[in-house]
Design a protein around this motif. Structure first.
Motif, PDB file in Angstrom:
ATOM      1  N   ALA A 223       1.603  31.132  -6.312  1.00 17.76           N
ATOM      2  CA  ALA A 223       1.891  29.602  -5.783  1.00 17.76           C
ATOM      3  C   ALA A 223       1.702  29.545  -4.771  1.00 17.76           C
ATOM      4  CB  ALA A 223       2.382  29.641  -7.146  1.00 17.76           C
ATOM      5  N   LEU A 224       2.849  29.801  -4.531  1.00 16.46           N
ATOM      6  CA  LEU A 224       2.943  29.579  -2.476  1.00 16.46           C
ATOM      7  C   LEU A 224       1.436  29.460  -2.046  1.00 16.46           C
ATOM      8  CD1 LEU A 224       6.236  31.551  -1.662  1.00 16.46           C
ATOM      9  CD2 LEU A 224       5.938  28.845  -1.932  1.00 16.46           C
TER      10      LEU A 224
ATOM     11  N   PHE B  11       6.697  26.018 -11.072  1.00 16.37           N
ATOM     12  CA  PHE B  11       6.026  25.872  -9.118  1.00 16.37           C
ATOM     13  C   PHE B  11       4.772  25.443  -9.279  1.00 16.37           C
ATOM     14  CE2 PHE B  11       5.633  28.092  -5.581  1.00 16.37           C
ATOM     15  CZ  PHE B  11       5.862  26.510  -5.028  1.00 16.37           C
TER      16      PHE B  11
ATOM     17  N   PHE C 289       5.252  29.738   7.558  1.00 14.86           N
ATOM     18  CA  PHE C 289       7.166  30.325   7.719  1.00 14.86           C
ATOM     19  C   PHE C 289       6.014  30.656   5.905  1.00 14.86           C
ATOM     20  CE2 PHE C 289      10.796  29.784   4.822  1.00 14.86           C
ATOM     21  CZ  PHE C 289      11.568  30.354   6.842  1.00 14.86           C
ATOM     22  N   VAL C 290       5.255  30.161   5.902  1.00 14.99           N
ATOM     23  CA  VAL C 290       5.297  30.606   3.946  1.00 14.99           C
ATOM     24  C   VAL C 290       4.553  30.918   3.506  1.00 14.99           C
ATOM     25  CG1 VAL C 290       4.567  28.879   1.358  1.00 14.99           C
ATOM     26  CG2 VAL C 290       6.173  27.726   3.616  1.00 14.99           C
TER      27      VAL C 290
ATOM     28  N   LYS D  10       4.998  33.935   5.267  1.00 18.90           N
ATOM     29  CA  LYS D  10       5.711  35.249   5.733  1.00 18.90           C
ATOM     30  C   LYS D  10       6.891  35.242   4.302  1.00 18.90           C
ATOM     31  CE  LYS D  10       6.453  34.377  10.775  1.00 18.90           C
ATOM     32  NZ  LYS D  10       7.334  34.260  11.830  1.00 18.90           N
ATOM     33  N   ILE D  11       6.778  34.662   3.548  1.00 21.82           N
ATOM     34  CA  ILE D  11       7.890  34.742   2.699  1.00 21.82           C
ATOM     35  C   ILE D  11       6.863  35.097   1.220  1.00 21.82           C
ATOM     36  CG2 ILE D  11       8.905  33.608   0.530  1.00 21.82           C
ATOM     37  CD1 ILE D  11      10.240  32.835   3.293  1.00 21.82           C
TER      38      ILE D  11
ATOM     39  N   TYR E 201      -1.170  29.107  -3.222  1.00 24.46           N
ATOM     40  CA  TYR E 201      -2.168  28.660  -3.644  1.00 24.46           C
ATOM     41  C   TYR E 201      -2.213  26.843  -3.546  1.00 24.46           C
ATOM     42  CZ  TYR E 201      -4.222  25.123  -6.861  1.00 24.46           C
ATOM     43  OH  TYR E 201      -4.331  23.847  -7.763  1.00 24.46           O
ATOM     44  N   GLY E 202      -0.412  26.463  -3.617  1.00 25.73           N
ATOM     45  CA  GLY E 202      -0.291  25.256  -2.556  1.00 25.73           C
ATOM     46  C   GLY E 202      -0.670  25.097  -1.347  1.00 25.73           C
ATOM     47  N   GLN E 203      -0.890  25.776  -0.723  1.00 24.65           N
ATOM     48  CA  GLN E 203      -0.752  25.561   0.371  1.00 24.65           C
ATOM     49  C   GLN E 203      -2.369  25.410   0.992  1.00 24.65           C
ATOM     50  OE1 GLN E 203       0.944  28.738   3.518  1.00 24.65           O
ATOM     51  NE2 GLN E 203       2.149  26.749   4.152  1.00 24.65           N
ATOM     52  N   TYR E 204      -3.625  26.351   0.223  1.00 26.13           N
ATOM     53  CA  TYR E 204      -4.494  26.365   0.551  1.00 26.13           C
ATOM     54  C   TYR E 204      -5.474  26.070  -0.676  1.00 26.13           C
ATOM     55  CZ  TYR E 204      -2.644  29.134   4.277  1.00 26.13           C
ATOM     56  OH  TYR E 204      -1.706  29.894   5.399  1.00 26.13           O
ATOM     57  N   ASP E 205      -5.016  26.006  -1.520  1.00 26.52           N
ATOM     58  CA  ASP E 205      -6.107  25.365  -2.828  1.00 26.52           C
ATOM     59  C   ASP E 205      -7.540  26.143  -3.465  1.00 26.52           C
ATOM     60  OD1 ASP E 205      -6.094  23.843  -4.932  1.00 26.52           O
ATOM     61  OD2 ASP E 205      -8.212  22.755  -4.123  1.00 26.52           O
ATOM     62  N   ALA E 206      -6.849  27.774  -3.031  1.00 21.74           N
ATOM     63  CA  ALA E 206      -7.731  28.151  -3.279  1.00 21.74           C
ATOM     64  C   ALA E 206      -6.797  29.900  -4.106  1.00 21.74           C
ATOM     65  CB  ALA E 206      -8.574  29.445  -2.391  1.00 21.74           C
ATOM     66  N   LEU E 207      -7.784  30.658  -4.902  1.00 25.87           N
ATOM     67  CA  LEU E 207      -7.109  31.846  -5.599  1.00 25.87           C
ATOM     68  C   LEU E 207      -7.724  32.840  -5.108  1.00 25.87           C
ATOM     69  CD1 LEU E 207      -6.650  30.264  -8.876  1.00 25.87           C
ATOM     70  CD2 LEU E 207      -4.577  31.501  -7.020  1.00 25.87           C
TER      71      LEU E 207
ATOM     72  N   LEU F 128       3.437  22.208  -7.970  1.00 31.36           N
ATOM     73  CA  LEU F 128       2.272  21.722  -6.662  1.00 31.36           C
ATOM     74  C   LEU F 128       0.374  21.358  -7.589  1.00 31.36           C
ATOM     75  CD1 LEU F 128       1.911  26.249  -6.174  1.00 31.36           C
ATOM     76  CD2 LEU F 128       2.507  23.772  -4.629  1.00 31.36           C
TER      77      LEU F 128
ATOM     78  N   MET G 181     -10.924  23.017  -3.899  1.00 36.05           N
ATOM     79  CA  MET G 181     -11.758  23.501  -5.157  1.00 36.05           C
ATOM     80  C   MET G 181     -11.285  22.799  -5.861  1.00 36.05           C
ATOM     81  SD  MET G 181     -10.396  27.252  -6.702  1.00 36.05           S
ATOM     82  CE  MET G 181      -8.167  26.930  -6.473  1.00 36.05           C
TER      83      MET G 181
END
Lengths: 83, 156, 114, 116, 91, 524
Positions: F193-194, C44, F215-216, F218-219, F196-202, C48, E38
């Motif tokens: 990872a969810l 996953f 929705f993501v 919320k998950i 990160y995948g949406q906002y490209d930040a950690l 991404l 980033m």
């Protein structure tokens, strides 16, 4: 086009080998299936433009994890008992 | 665990140097080509595991002690964290890449898109330290487990 | 565009692994299940970071153009090594459990509350 | 500095001051000691006065006098047996069940948060 | 023969599958991430800042070097744990 | 003075790096001399403790500190955050204090308690690594870094739980713990990872700034909460906890309290900070979920504790019941915060509940820790853990008995011990949300008293048993460790106001002050 086909086929193969790893009664065989899954996964990583991770997955996942799995199976019992 | 047949031993002996050299190459060129300390370390450790399987853990136990592997791993870890600590002394921050742009080894400044073996600052140093650590660590795990299992087989 | 097939494969791997942990009675099978969940999560993360038509984020003899994201790949490297560490520890515990119980059945590990 | 220590702990609805509580305890203790001082002083050691009086029965052996831990609160555990048995059944000690409980809680929370 | 536990497990696994599937369909489509602040910065600046040609290594050892320290620690911990588990007990 | 400033400016990194270096060095020093190694470990932990206190002073005086790894320029204010950073606010340092107090007393306690075992080099090394894991979890400001430290914590504690490898139950407990916590950690990674995948930040602050509660999201929220609550031992995901606590060496059980609380810290951080900007959107359900889980935790904990006959297992269930109070307090605050109709100013009791919950985190660590040490001392002296066979120990072990009474009064919330102060806050504030909540809380507190009086009666009171004639008081280092914790308990009990004002209040403020956490990101 061929790349897209690979992107579809490889995940399916990975899932199939994961399923085989779970379903087999012979633990040694399922360890080998896990190794096959790792190898396919590392191929998938390579196609997804992550050669670093592909090397790591091939070295660690396919080789060393399998080695310690097989060692553990050797130290315990090979067949999964019937219920 | 006893060794395997002579054929396996010979083939393992022949392929072992190639695997190790490939692994060391991957470690040394970590900042240039795909790979790095972890990957190279894993490759070398698998080569060592191959030898272990071919010659048997009893033979390996005469050559190396788990003490030494643990020591080697500690040395690698200490080397890694020391490079990070040097960041405080020379670069002002923990984990600072203080070598880039200096005259030291690995301190070369890459021209646009043309880094070579002498660039990368602390990266190659950390690669070596982590490589050492991973070789010792991963092989150590395999070695200790193999040893424990062979001991158990003897007692049983 | 491929309708997110690799993403769905991730869910498949996670669920296969979880069901192995929940339904299987053999300790080593449970560990294999955990390994499969780990592979799913790794896949996953890499998925991404993939960009259509990109090259790997390595400049040595790179043809140029868009590059795949390097951060998820770095995270995956970390996660792979963590995975092997956990697997090794679990397997060594299982070897010990086998020495004590003589079997790998998970139901042997009863609680103290019964 | 001292008044910082002696401040009263304000809980939003009232206050609570352990120092006052302890002072009160000490005062009560002193009063008890004083009252005790008024008591009968004819008590002698080493006579029948010190022995336990169990309605004229023989005293048990020392080791049998001690009530075992599992016998304490016997009545309560007996009357709450249906709860305790249910809970005991829940604690199987099986790893798969532990993971299953995790899955169950995650599913319920997903339903709660995802659908509302 | 299926027990009550199996039914519950299947039901809740299905719930999780459905929710995860939906989230996978709703996240950005395969191969075209929607945000890249980033990562784009790292791709643009790696060679000048770290002197490495390999973007992943520069992230692993420079930008996120602390994670790598943690990872090395995990491996160290695992080896220490395995050695401790197989240690020799005093007779 | 200059050196001190220099030290203080690097303290966030050193807090993790110094125990880590110590952990790497311990096996080497252990080859030289055992005594030297023990002194080295205690010295390292003591130095870390001093650093924590110095840093705490600075943070309580001047607000959150940000430490960027690898560069003086964190790229803050441009569009994103590239590097890992430590974001230390009052809550983080509050949790770090708990972790370091527990680790320090565990190291002190281990000196005599573990002396006769083999493999002590690795034991001390893992002890330091566990401390590193806890400190890293509470100090970090980066989601993936949090995951890495979570894994360090679980692996180190798994190996320590299985320390008595010749006892099958210990090995089982270790195995259960590692399976459960690995699966939890993998779901945490999935959630990261969810996001990160949406906002490209950690980075936590960066993510909190950009979260839209799709929705993501919320998950991801549910995955994080469920996994971290499992790590924190919340009913019905608590079952690994009594196994692990009761089968580990007593000194390890002591630190395991810290790891569960680091898990709870993760829950609080995720709910209040990561999802802090959208805290009114997660509906009221999340707050009520916390409250209900807290009530369940209390009830199941006390009922199961009442029927246990194993000393340490009983304390472990008592510890579970205590965890419920924290969830209850924090959940009460969250229900108010998440309700868009009521502001915090209209319901001041919500803040009191939060303070009570956080104060109880510290108190629980101290109380349960002291009780575990007493259980360990009893085991050390008599080699017996079953309450059915113990008895009359008060005659031979005077100091241990006194420490047990202190722990008993503290854990069941009897005035004037510290447990009462935090429980009072929780009772009064939950009463205003719903009286039933506080009734259940008081009820389970009474049951806790009953449970520990049972232990007191069974183990310490009663006639002197012949098999324990030769029992002696435990060695001085164990008494010192118990006294260290007991002193904290008494100080916290006698001067609750001081503690609440100086450390709990800033921590609670830091938890609900989301803008303060992200100040460096938004305001430059």
């Amino acid at each position: 086009m061929i790349l897209e086909a690979i992107h579809i086929i490889l995940p399916i193969l990975i899932i199939i080998s994961a399923g085989i790893a779970i379903l087999l009664k012979d633990l040694l065989a399922s360890a080998v299936a896990v190794a096959a899954m790792s190898l396919l996964l590392s191929l998938e990583f390579y196609i997804l433009q992550a050669p670093d991770v592909a090397i790591a997955e091939a070295g660690v996942g396919a080789c060393l994890t399998t080695a310690i799995l097989i060692l553990a199976i050797k130290g315990t019992k090979r067949m999964e008992e019937e219920v | 665990m006893n060794g395997m047949t002579k054929i396996v031993k010979t083939i393992a002996g022949i392929s072992f140097p190639f695997i190790v050299i490939y692994g060391l190459y991957v470690i040394a060129h970590g900042h240039l080509t795909p790979g790095g300390g972890f990957q190279g370390g894993a490759v070398v450790a698998s080569g060592l595991a191959l030898i272990l399987v071919a010659y048997g853990s009893k033979w390996a136990a005469t050559k190396i002690k788990e003490h030494d592997l643990s020591l080697l791993e500690s040395v690698g870890a200490i080397g890694f964290i020391t490079v990070a600590f040097f960041g405080i002394l020379f670069g002002g921050v923990f984990f600072s890449n203080f070598i880039v742009g200096t005259d030291l080894l690995f301190g070369g400044i890459p021209l646009a898109g043309a880094a070579d073996i002498n660039t990368g600052g602390t990266l190659p140093l950390m690669n070596f330290a982590v490589g050492l650590k991973v070789i010792a660590g991963l092989f150590g795990i395999v070695f200790i487990m193999a040893l424990a299992i062979s001991k158990k087989e003897e007692s049983a | 565009m491929i309708a997110n097939i690799p993403y769905l494969a991730v869910v498949g791997l996670i669920i296969i692994g979880l069901s192995a942990v929940i339904f299987k009675k053999n300790l080593i099978k449970i560990i294999i299940g955990i390994t499969i969940i780990q592979s799913g999560v790794n896949l996953f993360l890499i998925t991404l970071g993939y960009r259509e038509g990109s090259t790997a984020p390595i400049w040595t003899s790179s043809p140029g153009g868009v590059m795949a994201f390097p951060v998820p790949q770095a995270l995956t490297l970390t996660s792979i090594v963590i995975g092997v560490a956990v697997t090794a520890l679990m397997l060594s515990l299982v070897i010990h459990l086998y020495r004590h119980h003589g079997t790998l059945d998970v139901r042997k590990m009863g609680g103290d509350d019964q | 500095m001292l008044d910082m220590f002696l401040q009263t702990f304000d809980t939003g609805n009232g206050f609570w001051n352990p120092i006052v509580w302890i002072v009160a305890f000490v005062v009560i203790f002193l009063i008890v000691v004083i009252i005790r001082g008024f008591g009968n002083k004819n008590y002698k050691k080493g006579t029948g006065q010190t022995k336990a009086f169990l309605s004229g029965n023989q005293e048990y052996e020392k080791t049998q006098m001690h009530v075992k831990a599992s016998n304490l609160y016997w009545g309560w555990t007996e009357s709450m047996k249906w709860v305790i048995d249910g809970l005991k059944k829940m604690h199987t000690g099986n790893v798969s069940d532990y993971v299953l409980w995790f899955v169950v809680v995650m599913g319920i929370l997903l339903l709660c948060v995802g659908l509302i | 023969m299926l027990t009550k536990r199996d039914y519950a497990a299947v039901a809740f696994l299905t719930i999780i599958t459905v929710f995860l599937m939906f989230s996978m369909l709703l996240i950005h489509p395969f191969g075209s991430p929607n945000a890249s602040a980033m990562d784009q910065y790292i791709i643009d600046n790696t060679v000048e800042e770290t002197g490495a040609n390999n973007g992943v290594t520069s992230v692993v050892f420079d930008y996120r070097g602390f994670d790598t320290l943690g990872e090395a620690t995990v491996l160290f911990t695992a080896v220490a744990g395995v050695i401790m588990i197989f240690r020799r007990l005093k007779k | 003075m200059n050196f001190l400033d220099q030290l203080l400016s690097h303290a966030p990194a050193l807090l993790v790096a110094i125990p880590l270096l110590g952990a790497f060095l311990t096996p080497l020093i252990g080859r030289v001399n055992d005594k030297l190694r023990n002194i080295f470990v205690i010295g390292i932990l003591g130095f870390t403790g001093i650093l924590v206190i110095l840093l705490a002073q600075q943070i309580f005086a001047s607000g959150p500190i940000t430490y960027v790894f690898g560069s003086l320029d964190p790229y803050v204010g441009k569009e994103t955050v590239i590097r890992i950073l430590f974001e230390i606010d009052a809550l983080s340092i509050f949790m770090a204090m708990i972790a370091i107090v527990l680790s320090f007393s565990a190291a002190l306690y281990s000196w005599a308690y573990m002396e006769k075992n083999t493999g002590l080099d690795k034991y001390y090394s893992l002890l330091l690594l566990l401390t590193v894991g806890m400190l890293g979890m509470v100090l970090t400001g980066d989601m993936f870094n949090f995951f890495v430290f979570l894994e360090i914590t679980s692996i180190a504690s798994c190996a320590l739980i299985a320390f008595y490898i010749n006892k099958v139950k210990s090995v089982e407990a270790g195995f259960k713990y590692i399976v459960v916590s690995t699966i939890g950690a993998l779901f945490v990674l999935m959630a990261i990872a969810l996001l990160y995948g949406q906002y490209d930040a950690l980075n936590i602050a960066k993510l909190a700034d950009s979260i839209t509660f799709s929705f993501v999201d919320k998950i991801a929220l549910v995955l994080l909460i469920a996994a971290l609550a499992m790590k924190g031992g919340i009913v019905p995901m608590h079952m690994w906890l009594p196994d692990a606590y009761s089968r580990a060496p007593a000194s390890v059980s002591l630190i395991l309290i810290g790891t569960t609380q680091a898990g709870l810290y993760g829950v609080f951080r995720v709910l209040f900070t990561l999802y802090g900007n959208v805290i009114t959107l997660p509906t009221i359900s999340m707050g009520w979920a916390l409250v209900i889980l807290g009530l369940l935790t209390m009830l199941v904990g006390v009922i199961m504790a009442l029927i246990q006959i194993d000393f340490k297992r009983l304390i472990a269930y008592g510890a579970i019941a205590e965890l419920g109070y924290m969830f209850l307090g924090v959940g009460t605050c969250l229900t108010i915060l998440a309700n868009p109709d009521i502001t915090l100013a209209q319901a001041p009791f919500a803040f009191e509940a939060l303070k009570g919950g956080l104060f109880h985190v510290f108190n629980d660590a101290l109380d349960v820790g002291l009780l575990f040490m007493v259980a360990g001392a009893v085991y050390y002296a008599t080699k017996e853990t079953s309450l059915n066979r113990l008895g009359g120990l008060a005659r031979n072990m005077k100091y241990t008995t006194i420490f047990f009474i202190i722990g008993l009064l503290a854990i069941s919330g009897i005035p004037p011990m510290n447990g009462f102060a935090s429980k009072l806050l929780i009772y009064e504030s939950t009463y205003q949300l719903n009286p039933i909540l506080s009734i259940i809380a008081i009820l389970s507190s009474i049951m806790l008293l009953a449970i520990f009086i049972k232990v007191f009666h069974a183990a310490f009171l009663g006639p002197k048993l012949p098999q324990f004639d030769t029992v002696k008081e435990v060695p001085r280092s164990m008494l010192l460790a118990m006294g260290f914790i007991a002193a904290f308990i008494i100080i916290f009990g006698l001067f609750p106001d001081l503690i609440v004002n100086t450390i709990v209040d800033p921590a609670a403020n830091a938890l609900i002050d989301n803008a303060g956490y992200m100040r460096w990101l938004i305001g430059g």
